[in-house]
Design an enzyme around this catalytic site. Structure first.
Site, PDB file in Angstrom:
ATOM      1  N   ARG B 124       0.812  -1.235   0.000  1.00 22.92           N
ATOM      2  CA  ARG B 124       0.000   0.000   0.000  1.00 22.92           C
ATOM      3  C   ARG B 124       0.837   1.273   0.000  1.00 22.92           C
ATOM      4  O   ARG B 124       0.378   2.310   0.477  1.00 22.92           O
ATOM      5  CB  ARG B 124      -0.983   0.022   1.172  1.00 22.92           C
ATOM      6  CG  ARG B 124      -2.105  -0.972   1.043  1.00 22.92           C
ATOM      7  CD  ARG B 124      -3.326  -0.563   1.860  1.00 22.92           C
ATOM      8  NE  ARG B 124      -4.295  -1.664   1.897  1.00 22.92           N
ATOM      9  CZ  ARG B 124      -4.290  -2.619   2.801  1.00 22.92           C
ATOM     10  NH1 ARG B 124      -3.399  -2.619   3.769  1.00 22.92           N
ATOM     11  NH2 ARG B 124      -5.190  -3.581   2.740  1.00 22.92           N
ATOM     12  N   LYS B 146       2.256  11.619 -11.188  1.00 27.56           N
ATOM     13  CA  LYS B 146       1.364  10.759 -11.965  1.00 27.56           C
ATOM     14  C   LYS B 146       2.093   9.471 -12.311  1.00 27.56           C
ATOM     15  O   LYS B 146       3.181   9.494 -12.882  1.00 27.56           O
ATOM     16  CB  LYS B 146       0.963  11.447 -13.274  1.00 27.56           C
ATOM     17  CG  LYS B 146      -0.131  12.467 -13.134  1.00 27.56           C
ATOM     18  CD  LYS B 146      -0.592  12.865 -14.543  1.00 27.56           C
ATOM     19  CE  LYS B 146      -1.617  13.963 -14.527  1.00 27.56           C
ATOM     20  NZ  LYS B 146      -1.984  14.354 -15.913  1.00 27.56           N
ATOM     21  N   GLU B 188       8.854  18.771 -24.484  1.00 32.16           N
ATOM     22  CA  GLU B 188       8.131  18.905 -23.213  1.00 32.16           C
ATOM     23  C   GLU B 188       8.755  20.000 -22.341  1.00 32.16           C
ATOM     24  O   GLU B 188       8.055  20.677 -21.587  1.00 32.16           O
ATOM     25  CB  GLU B 188       8.129  17.583 -22.435  1.00 32.16           C
ATOM     26  CG  GLU B 188       7.330  16.470 -23.086  1.00 32.16           C
ATOM     27  CD  GLU B 188       5.829  16.509 -22.747  1.00 32.16           C
ATOM     28  OE1 GLU B 188       5.346  17.534 -22.234  1.00 32.16           O
ATOM     29  OE2 GLU B 188       5.154  15.497 -23.015  1.00 32.16           O
ATOM     30  N   LYS B 230       6.834  23.121 -13.687  1.00 35.67           N
ATOM     31  CA  LYS B 230       5.972  21.982 -13.386  1.00 35.67           C
ATOM     32  C   LYS B 230       5.710  21.883 -11.882  1.00 35.67           C
ATOM     33  O   LYS B 230       4.575  21.645 -11.454  1.00 35.67           O
ATOM     34  CB  LYS B 230       6.587  20.681 -13.923  1.00 35.67           C
ATOM     35  CG  LYS B 230       5.677  19.501 -13.683  1.00 35.67           C
ATOM     36  CD  LYS B 230       5.701  18.430 -14.737  1.00 35.67           C
ATOM     37  CE  LYS B 230       4.604  17.414 -14.461  1.00 35.67           C
ATOM     38  NZ  LYS B 230       4.700  16.217 -15.290  1.00 35.67           N
ATOM     39  N   GLU B 240      -5.012  17.638 -10.607  1.00 36.43           N
ATOM     40  CA  GLU B 240      -5.469  18.041 -11.932  1.00 36.43           C
ATOM     41  C   GLU B 240      -6.939  18.429 -11.962  1.00 36.43           C
ATOM     42  O   GLU B 240      -7.713  17.962 -12.789  1.00 36.43           O
ATOM     43  CB  GLU B 240      -5.195  16.927 -12.962  1.00 36.43           C
ATOM     44  CG  GLU B 240      -5.293  17.464 -14.385  1.00 36.43           C
ATOM     45  CD  GLU B 240      -4.683  16.510 -15.406  1.00 36.43           C
ATOM     46  OE1 GLU B 240      -3.648  15.909 -15.124  1.00 36.43           O
ATOM     47  OE2 GLU B 240      -5.259  16.404 -16.498  1.00 36.43           O
ATOM     48  N   ARG B 244      -3.412  22.471 -13.304  1.00 34.24           N
ATOM     49  CA  ARG B 244      -2.518  21.427 -13.797  1.00 34.24           C
ATOM     50  C   ARG B 244      -2.823  21.046 -15.236  1.00 34.24           C
ATOM     51  O   ARG B 244      -1.949  20.551 -15.956  1.00 34.24           O
ATOM     52  CB  ARG B 244      -2.598  20.182 -12.893  1.00 34.24           C
ATOM     53  CG  ARG B 244      -1.590  19.111 -13.300  1.00 34.24           C
ATOM     54  CD  ARG B 244      -1.356  18.067 -12.230  1.00 34.24           C
ATOM     55  NE  ARG B 244      -0.359  17.111 -12.719  1.00 34.24           N
ATOM     56  CZ  ARG B 244       0.293  16.250 -11.973  1.00 34.24           C
ATOM     57  NH1 ARG B 244       0.064  16.199 -10.690  1.00 34.24           N
ATOM     58  NH2 ARG B 244       1.183  15.426 -12.501  1.00 34.24           N
ATOM     59  N   ASN B 248      -1.093  20.007 -20.182  1.00 33.42           N
ATOM     60  CA  ASN B 248      -1.524  19.210 -21.340  1.00 33.42           C
ATOM     61  C   ASN B 248      -1.434  19.983 -22.650  1.00 33.42           C
ATOM     62  O   ASN B 248      -1.919  19.509 -23.679  1.00 33.42           O
ATOM     63  CB  ASN B 248      -2.957  18.714 -21.126  1.00 33.42           C
ATOM     64  CG  ASN B 248      -3.021  17.674 -20.029  1.00 33.42           C
ATOM     65  OD1 ASN B 248      -2.151  16.809 -19.929  1.00 33.42           O
ATOM     66  ND2 ASN B 248      -4.038  17.767 -19.184  1.00 33.42           N
ATOM     67  N   HIS B 251      -1.209  18.292 -25.971  1.00 33.62           N
ATOM     68  CA  HIS B 251      -1.447  16.867 -25.743  1.00 33.62           C
ATOM     69  C   HIS B 251      -2.794  16.368 -26.249  1.00 33.62           C
ATOM     70  O   HIS B 251      -2.971  15.174 -26.439  1.00 33.62           O
ATOM     71  CB  HIS B 251      -1.301  16.524 -24.254  1.00 33.62           C
ATOM     72  CG  HIS B 251       0.139  16.453 -23.826  1.00 33.62           C
ATOM     73  ND1 HIS B 251       0.982  17.544 -23.869  1.00 33.62           N
ATOM     74  CD2 HIS B 251       0.901  15.426 -23.360  1.00 33.62           C
ATOM     75  CE1 HIS B 251       2.180  17.191 -23.440  1.00 33.62           C
ATOM     76  NE2 HIS B 251       2.161  15.914 -23.123  1.00 33.62           N
ATOM     77  N   HIS B 255      -2.024  13.296 -28.265  1.00 30.30           N
ATOM     78  CA  HIS B 255      -2.383  11.924 -27.886  1.00 30.30           C
ATOM     79  C   HIS B 255      -3.105  11.214 -29.023  1.00 30.30           C
ATOM     80  O   HIS B 255      -2.888  10.026 -29.261  1.00 30.30           O
ATOM     81  CB  HIS B 255      -3.277  11.932 -26.633  1.00 30.30           C
ATOM     82  CG  HIS B 255      -2.504  12.093 -25.364  1.00 30.30           C
ATOM     83  ND1 HIS B 255      -3.027  12.705 -24.247  1.00 30.30           N
ATOM     84  CD2 HIS B 255      -1.251  11.711 -25.029  1.00 30.30           C
ATOM     85  CE1 HIS B 255      -2.123  12.707 -23.276  1.00 30.30           C
ATOM     86  NE2 HIS B 255      -1.037  12.109 -23.728  1.00 30.30           N
ATOM     87  N   HIS B 268       6.531  10.323 -28.296  1.00 33.38           N
ATOM     88  CA  HIS B 268       5.563  11.144 -27.564  1.00 33.38           C
ATOM     89  C   HIS B 268       5.845  12.638 -27.784  1.00 33.38           C
ATOM     90  O   HIS B 268       4.939  13.415 -28.122  1.00 33.38           O
ATOM     91  CB  HIS B 268       5.602  10.802 -26.075  1.00 33.38           C
ATOM     92  CG  HIS B 268       4.713  11.668 -25.237  1.00 33.38           C
ATOM     93  ND1 HIS B 268       3.341  11.621 -25.325  1.00 33.38           N
ATOM     94  CD2 HIS B 268       5.000  12.639 -24.322  1.00 33.38           C
ATOM     95  CE1 HIS B 268       2.819  12.509 -24.490  1.00 33.38           C
ATOM     96  NE2 HIS B 268       3.799  13.134 -23.868  1.00 33.38           N
TER      97      HIS B 268
END
Lengths: 364, 364
Positions: B124, B146, B188, B230, B240, B244, B248, B251, B255, B268
């Site tokens: 956990r 993330k 990025e 960031k 997010e 946040r 993106n 993106h 994506h 990417h």
């Protein structure tokens, strides 16, 4: 507690990754589940095993037109694996689940552990709701945010802390639960009283016959009391750094007995009953637990039995004890009682002491 | 930044499930990694792919005698699955990993996503450390908490927010990175500047030739600036909900282009470069982005290319766009620029507008 205005307990969660949990308590809540279940979008992914079919049907009727997926779960302990999470994810994602949808898990401890972890992981975290249908899940598994799956190396070794937004404690949800499971699950409810609420322990012991006879009012009083103990402990220590460990009373030896029986021989609550029995011996010696308190607890446990005879062979038990998550070189952290209603953690009790207690433990 | 006293940025995490992240920045940090990596017990589970072998060797030498497991990861996007998490769990649990041990992930974005999620789930939640070896992971993937794995329905659909305790940004860790990947990853880093730091964007554009030539000082300045952007955005919005989403930028279409190329055709960062290119068109029209700002950004992107020609067919792209996690009935949330260094979210840009921009986008 009237059927109109159910009682509720707030388990404050703090920051956003750990939202507040609202625990609703009352007979017949399932038939008004839509009033209590939380979903930001209003849509739900329902997860339930065949064993909880009748409770799930009652919830389904209240969520008509709002279920985007209705997922059957195999809730045997042997199916509590990472691939069960993958299976739920397949179904929920194919159904187009979105971040503002919510999961509702209807079933026992395996269901809330697995469905809660699936909710934690899907789209990095969906809201979820727990509708426990066993006394064990009502008293323990569904409250507190621990979710997880097993691994060949041990139980609950993969998981997350992800508290449900709502828990519905409705004793009528357990109406089809076999008697052995019903009684075994109550061990966890009494455990909560014994570690932290002497008055609840006294009242519940006095009401034991009515509780075992499934009388709604008596059951609700015990379950609400246990939920209040758990909520208070968890909110003071959400990640199990300190006080939350008290909830493991009976679980150190209990887990070892359960594992030694390959999770088939003993129900979880039954293993915990034996574990408490051994902890009483050690508590007498190390914490001055009065004999009359120990006898009173044993008497309640005896009435919640009978339990299958556990493995007592120290050569079999020892490896299961020493691989406990809380084991260190000096021994195993033990939760012991100073009195019925007052527990404390003793940091390192040698495995040998547990094995000695296991050899002689008895409810007589 | 001297080799003796590396710079560091604190990304405050708040409550216990989200610990603080300390981002260390400097050339040669890997050869002193033991000074910066965090483990409550002092013991580590090292996870790295073959592509990061030389960086991993440098870290291994500093952790001699303190590794309880050394796990090789297949870091192809196609291996970023829940069963990869199971594989890591098998190795770590067989090695007897304990709650106070920590993970160290050495590699690119797939490695930090997968190893970070494994750390989130093991017992956990174990502490973990990120040592990114690609410019893309240095600028983005390793910072912000993330973690996740893919699912046939899309990328990163299962995951957790679980920030690393330490991130080591050492440009020498990318020394064996092929040039195409090196440049694509920098997209990025520039993205971070374009959404929130006009001054950084100006300085980095002026230093572009030195950055592309892998000059340590220039690279560190860009990476430190991107990390600062960031960290500032993530700490103001860890889950997010709002700000946040600015990260993106590029993106939404990116994506879709990546998915339409089955994650093999475009890196990417290359897909994000095309996505930014399209977002510039829409930003001109909807947000009054000055032509000179758009031209300056396109010029930097052109210099970080060339990029393979993407799929532009609207019939192919549309389904990938509308299944975006941020899609609603009214359109798709878009991050657009008002100026180089200032972004905002426009809630619902129709898919058709993205497809029109995709049809004509160009770096010329």
């Amino acid at each position: 507690v009237s059927r109109e205005e159910p009682e509720s307990i707030l388990l404050p969660g703090g920051s956003e990754p750990s939202p507040d949990t609202r625990i609703w308590i009352g007979a017949g809540l399932l038939d008004r589940a839509d009033r209590f279940l939380v979903s930001p979008s209003g849509r739900f992914v329902l997860i339930s095993p065949p064993s909880a079919a009748s409770a799930a049907d009652r919830v389904r009727r209240r969520l008509e037109g709002r279920l985007i997926a209705d997922i059957a779960l195999d809730d045997r302990e042997s199916s509590k694996t990472l691939s069960a999470i993958g299976g739920i994810a397949d179904r929920a994602l194919s159904a187009g689940v979105r971040r503002d949808d919510a999961v509702v898990a209807i079933g026992g401890g395996v269901t809330s552990d697995v469905a809660g972890l699936a909710a934690a992981l899907l789209l990095r975290g969906l809201a979820w709701n727990a509708v426990p249908t066993t006394t064990g899940a009502m008293a323990d598994a569904a409250i507190g945010g621990k979710t997880g799956v097993d691994h060949p190396a041990g139980k609950n070794l993969l998981g997350a802390f992800h508290p449900p937004r709502a828990v519905l404690l409705d004793p009528t949800a357990a109406s089809t639960l076999p008697d052995r499971d019903f009684r075994a699950g109550l061990v966890e409810a009494f455990k909560a009283a014994w570690i932290a609420d002497a008055d609840l322990a006294r009242r519940a012991a006095a009401a034991l016959e009515r509780i075992v006879a499934r009388e709604e009012g008596a059951l609700i009083e015990l379950l609400a009391g246990a939920a209040r103990v758990k909520a208070s402990i968890v909110s003071s220590d959400p990640r199990e750094g300190g006080r939350r460990r008290l909830l493991n009373f009976g679980h150190t030896l209990g887990h070892a007995l359960e594992a030694a029986g390959e999770y088939r021989h003993l129900r979880h609550g039954e293993a915990v009953a034996w574990g408490i029995c051994a902890a009483l011996e050690i508590s007498r010696r190390r914490c001055g637990l009065p004999r009359s308190d120990a006898d009173g607890i044993r008497e309640v446990l005896r009435r919640l039995g009978p339990y299958p005879e556990p493995v007592r062979d120290p050569r079999v038990l020892e490896p299961f004890l020493t691989r406990d998550k809380k084991a260190t070189a000096g021994g195993i952290a033990a939760v012991l009682l100073e009195a019925a209603g007052r527990a404390r953690v003793v940091e390192a009790v040698p495995a040998a002491e547990w094995l000695d207690a296991a050899a002689i433990m008895s409810f007589k």
